[in-house]
Scaffold this active site. Structure first.
Site, short mmCIF file in Angstrom:
data_model
loop_
_atom_site.label_atom_id
_atom_site.label_comp_id
_atom_site.label_asym_id
_atom_site.label_seq_id
_atom_site.Cartn_x
_atom_site.Cartn_y
_atom_site.Cartn_z
N PRO A 9 0.79 -1.23 0.00
CG PRO A 9 -0.12 -1.10 2.14
CD PRO A 9 0.55 -2.06 1.18
CG ASN A 10 -0.23 4.35 1.35
OD1 ASN A 10 -1.21 4.87 0.82
ND2 ASN A 10 -0.27 3.84 2.57
NE ARG A 17 4.00 6.62 1.63
CZ ARG A 17 4.31 5.40 2.02
NH1 ARG A 17 4.80 4.54 1.17
NH2 ARG A 17 4.10 5.04 3.27
CE1 TYR A 22 9.09 4.97 2.90
CE2 TYR A 22 7.48 6.75 2.96
CZ TYR A 22 8.01 5.60 3.49
OH TYR A 22 7.46 5.05 4.62
CG ASN A 72 8.20 -2.16 0.29
OD1 ASN A 72 7.75 -2.31 1.43
ND2 ASN A 72 8.78 -1.04 -0.10
CB ALA A 75 1.52 0.33 6.23
CG HIS A 78 5.34 -2.07 10.35
ND1 HIS A 78 6.66 -2.44 10.43
CD2 HIS A 78 5.28 -1.09 9.39
CE1 HIS A 78 7.37 -1.70 9.58
NE2 HIS A 78 6.56 -0.88 8.93
CD GLU A 96 10.50 -7.72 5.72
OE1 GLU A 96 10.86 -8.80 6.25
OE2 GLU A 96 10.12 -6.74 6.38
CG HIS A 98 11.19 -2.50 4.50
ND1 HIS A 98 9.83 -2.37 4.44
CD2 HIS A 98 11.45 -3.68 5.10
CE1 HIS A 98 9.28 -3.44 4.99
NE2 HIS A 98 10.24 -4.25 5.41
CG LEU A 99 11.57 2.29 -1.07
CD1 LEU A 99 10.20 2.92 -1.15
CD2 LEU A 99 12.40 2.67 -2.28
CB SER A 100 12.73 4.09 4.95
OG SER A 100 11.67 3.27 5.41
NE ARG A 105 10.47 5.89 8.37
CZ ARG A 105 9.44 5.72 7.53
NH1 ARG A 105 9.46 4.71 6.68
NH2 ARG A 105 8.42 6.54 7.54
NE ARG A 109 7.31 4.36 9.83
CZ ARG A 109 6.20 4.50 9.10
NH1 ARG A 109 5.78 3.53 8.32
NH2 ARG A 109 5.51 5.62 9.14
C1 DQA Z 1 8.30 0.92 3.78
C2 DQA Z 1 8.42 1.14 5.30
C3 DQA Z 1 7.09 0.97 5.97
O1 DQA Z 1 7.22 1.19 7.37
C4 DQA Z 1 6.09 1.98 5.44
O2 DQA Z 1 4.81 1.79 6.02
C5 DQA Z 1 6.01 1.98 3.96
C6 DQA Z 1 7.23 1.81 3.18
C7 DQA Z 1 9.63 1.22 3.04
O3 DQA Z 1 9.73 0.79 1.89
O4 DQA Z 1 10.50 1.89 3.58
O5 DQA Z 1 4.96 2.22 3.38
O6 DQA Z 1 7.98 -0.44 3.54
#
Ligand code: DQA
Length: 148
Positions: A9-10, A17, A22, A72, A75, A78, A96, A98-100, A105, A109
């Site tokens: 999502p997102n 965003r 990101y 990825n 959200a 978690h 798995e 994650h960008l961040s 953080r 997370r």
């Molecule tokens: C994320 C990290 C998640 O905590 C966050 O909810 C995201 C992006 C990342 O790629 O850093 O939507 O998965």
């Protein structure tokens, strides 16, 4: 060699965003880079993005013909026991992404429900996390093929 890529999502909003976290690359930029790398690595990739937990569960359940999964979960990382259980149910190695760096953080997370069922996790390299993840997925899938 077939790899399924799932963006949660997102992530369709990447580029606009929270770009301080990101970055400014769009999801399409990331997908293009993944497609270029996959042809270099001799892998075929199929890419899906969904904002819906059940759709992601369906995609994982239907991933039987793939050699590895690059995900990825965003959200849902978690919160989603359902996505975790779907990955555990299919016999496909998952990477798995994650960008961040989720451990740098907010505390909520820091916990990933996905990591215990993933082959491994790559977190914190921005869009490059995906390319590193694809290399890892191809390497794991090759090792599995060679072992069988
Ligand atoms: C994320 C990290 C998640 O905590 C966050 O909810 C995201 C992006 C990342 O790629 O850093 O939507 O998965």
């Amino acid at each position: 060699m077939r790899i399924l890529v799932i963006h949660g999502p997102n992530l369709n909003l990447l580029g606009t965003r929270e770009s301080d976290i990101y970055g400014i690359k769009t999801l399409e930029d990331i997908n293009k880079s993944l497609r270029d790398l996959s042809s270099e690595l001799g892998a075929e990739i199929n890419i899906k993005q969904s904002n819906h937990e059940g759709e992601i569960v369906d995609a994982i359940q239907e991933s039987g013909t793939y050699d590895a999964l690059l995900i990825n979960p965003a959200a849902y990382t978690h919160t989603s026991v359902a996505i975790r259980d779907a990955i555990a149910a299919v016999q496909i190695p998952a990477v798995e992404i994650h960008l961040s760096n989720i451990y740098k953080r907010e505390e909520f997370r820091h916990k990933s429900l996905i990591s215990p069922v993933a082959f491994g996790q790559i977190s914190g390299f921005g869009p490059e996390s995906y390319n590193l993840g694809l290399r890892a997925a191809v390497s794991i899938a090759n090792a599995k093929k060679n072992a069988s």
